[in-house]
Design an enzyme around this catalytic site. Structure first.
Site, short mmCIF file in Angstrom:
data_model
loop_
_atom_site.label_atom_id
_atom_site.label_comp_id
_atom_site.label_asym_id
_atom_site.label_seq_id
_atom_site.Cartn_x
_atom_site.Cartn_y
_atom_site.Cartn_z
N VAL A 140 55.81 86.55 -21.19
CA VAL A 140 55.67 86.96 -19.78
C VAL A 140 56.47 88.22 -19.44
CG1 VAL A 140 55.14 84.62 -18.99
CG2 VAL A 140 57.52 85.44 -18.91
N TYR A 144 70.79 82.61 -13.77
CA TYR A 144 69.67 81.65 -13.64
C TYR A 144 69.52 81.22 -12.18
CZ TYR A 144 67.00 77.28 -14.33
OH TYR A 144 66.07 76.26 -14.26
N ILE A 183 65.37 67.14 -15.40
CA ILE A 183 64.16 66.69 -16.09
C ILE A 183 64.39 66.69 -17.60
CG2 ILE A 183 61.66 67.03 -16.31
CD1 ILE A 183 62.70 66.58 -13.38
P1 NAP Z 1 61.50 74.43 -21.75
O1 NAP Z 1 61.36 73.04 -22.28
O2 NAP Z 1 62.58 75.29 -22.28
O3 NAP Z 1 60.07 75.19 -21.83
C1 NAP Z 1 59.95 76.50 -21.37
C2 NAP Z 1 58.94 77.21 -22.22
O4 NAP Z 1 58.88 78.60 -21.84
C3 NAP Z 1 59.33 77.21 -23.70
O5 NAP Z 1 58.20 77.03 -24.51
C4 NAP Z 1 59.92 78.58 -23.86
O6 NAP Z 1 59.98 79.04 -25.21
C5 NAP Z 1 58.96 79.38 -23.01
N1 NAP Z 1 59.41 80.76 -22.81
C6 NAP Z 1 60.66 81.27 -22.89
N2 NAP Z 1 60.64 82.60 -22.72
C7 NAP Z 1 59.34 82.95 -22.56
C8 NAP Z 1 58.67 84.18 -22.37
N3 NAP Z 1 59.34 85.34 -22.35
N4 NAP Z 1 57.32 84.18 -22.21
C9 NAP Z 1 56.63 83.02 -22.26
N5 NAP Z 1 57.20 81.82 -22.46
C10 NAP Z 1 58.55 81.79 -22.60
O7 NAP Z 1 61.71 74.36 -20.17
P2 NAP Z 1 61.37 73.21 -19.11
O8 NAP Z 1 62.57 72.39 -18.96
O9 NAP Z 1 60.05 72.61 -19.41
O10 NAP Z 1 61.28 74.11 -17.80
C11 NAP Z 1 60.08 74.69 -17.32
C12 NAP Z 1 60.42 75.43 -16.03
O11 NAP Z 1 61.04 74.51 -15.11
C13 NAP Z 1 61.44 76.56 -16.25
O12 NAP Z 1 61.13 77.63 -15.39
C14 NAP Z 1 62.73 75.90 -15.87
O13 NAP Z 1 63.71 76.82 -15.49
C15 NAP Z 1 62.31 75.00 -14.74
N6 NAP Z 1 63.22 73.88 -14.49
C16 NAP Z 1 63.53 72.96 -15.46
C17 NAP Z 1 64.39 71.91 -15.16
C18 NAP Z 1 64.78 70.84 -16.16
O14 NAP Z 1 65.64 70.00 -15.85
N7 NAP Z 1 64.20 70.80 -17.32
C19 NAP Z 1 64.96 71.81 -13.89
C20 NAP Z 1 64.64 72.76 -12.94
C21 NAP Z 1 63.78 73.79 -13.24
P3 NAP Z 1 61.43 78.92 -25.98
O15 NAP Z 1 61.67 77.45 -26.16
O16 NAP Z 1 61.22 79.66 -27.25
O17 NAP Z 1 62.46 79.57 -25.09
#
Ligand code: NAP
Length: 250
Positions: free
Chosen positions: A59, A151, A184
């Site tokens: 992205v 962040y 999460i």
């Molecule tokens: P995740 O498990 O780390 O998944 C995020 C995905 O995005 C991974 O596949 C990651 O790849 C990919 N990514 C990283 N950099 C990228 C780039 N430049 N272009 C395209 N894809 C990229 O995260 P998640 O926990 O599912 O979170 C998803 C969203 O929810 C995020 O925006 C996160 O900040 C938000 N969120 C999560 C939580 C939580 O508790 N989990 C809470 C609040 C908000 P890599 O693994 O290689 O980096």
């Protein structure tokens, strides 16, 4: 058949969201920098009888984002729903936070979302309809998070992005909302290095009123609702989905 494009959909919340949209009858464009995982998600959806395809998308690339959106539109017409979900959350204390660290986080977590909406909105406008659901965080709408100011700032920025886009695109029939997940269970939250880790997550469960951390599906189902016609009068809002954490007394 409606089309949804999700970023960072190879694992975690993005993956669960891909499955939830497929169950809701959408064609799912799964994108991620993680190729093996993304391909697997598309394969799983197809095995379950849905329609999905994987495209590698970083992205941070305007060119790649524009080209992918154009390619999808040329085959399926305007994209109906966008879920800018890709995000990174690196733990870096302020005295070690370089300009490059700050810019990298903003490039993915905030600008990456704008890039996707900018690319897809002209055709959505022509279609006179569409929906966008951006991923913010409780760290962007309510909490401070030490060693993660870049962040938190980017996720707060998502709130402004959602509000501005909602107003700018409302007359074109495009709704823009956000979602602020609590804790999460995903690779991001389970990371010892950058977040709570498995033990920290278990501890968090004890002060979440609903008594458990969230699962990716808990977020995915609300994203599908926000994108759906059931939310037709809802725009410019960021919905917190956290098991009662923010309204709890602890
Ligand atoms: P995740 O498990 O780390 O998944 C995020 C995905 O995005 C991974 O596949 C990651 O790849 C990919 N990514 C990283 N950099 C990228 C780039 N430049 N272009 C395209 N894809 C990229 O995260 P998640 O926990 O599912 O979170 C998803 C969203 O929810 C995020 O925006 C996160 O900040 C938000 N969120 C999560 C939580 C939580 O508790 N989990 C809470 C609040 C908000 P890599 O693994 O290689 O980096």
């Amino acid at each position: 058949m409606k089309t949804v494009l999700i970023t960072g959909a190879g694992i975690g919340i993005g993956k669960a969201t891909a499955h939830a949209f497929s169950k809701a009858g959408y064609r799912v464009i799964v994108t991620d920098i993680l190729e093996t995982e993304g391909q697997e998600v598309a394969r799983e959806i197809k095995t379950l009888g849905g329609e999905a395809e994987f495209h590698k998308l970083d992205v941070t690339s305007t060119l790649d984002t524009n080209q992918l959106v154009e390619a999808i539109e040329s085959r399926y017409g305007a994209i109906d729903c966008l879920v800018p979900n890709a995000g990174i959350a690196h733990k870096i204390p302020l005295d070690e936070l370089t300009d490059e660290n700050w810019d990298r986080t903003f490039d993915i977590d905030l600008k990456g979302m704008m890039r996707l909406v900018r690319a897809a909105s002209p055709k959505m406008k022509e279609a006179g309809q569409g929906s966008v659901v951006c991923l913010s965080s409780i760290m962007g709408v309510a909490y401070g998070w030490d060693k993660h100011v870049h962040y938190s700032a980017a996720k707060s920025g998502v709130v402004g992005l959602v509000r501005g886009l909602a107003v700018e695109l409302a007359r074109d029939g495009i709704r823009v909302n956000g979602i602020a997940p609590g804790y999460i269970r995903t690779a991001q939250a389970l990371s010892e290095k950058h977040s709570l880790g498995p033990q920290g997550l278990e501890q968090a469960a004890s002060f979440i009123p609903m008594g458990r951390v969230g699962e990716p599906e808990d977020i995915a189902d609300v994203i599908v609702f926000l994108a759906s016609d059931s939310a037709r009068y809802l725009t410019g809002q960021v919905v917190t989905v956290d098991g009662g954490l923010l309204v709890g007394r602890y």
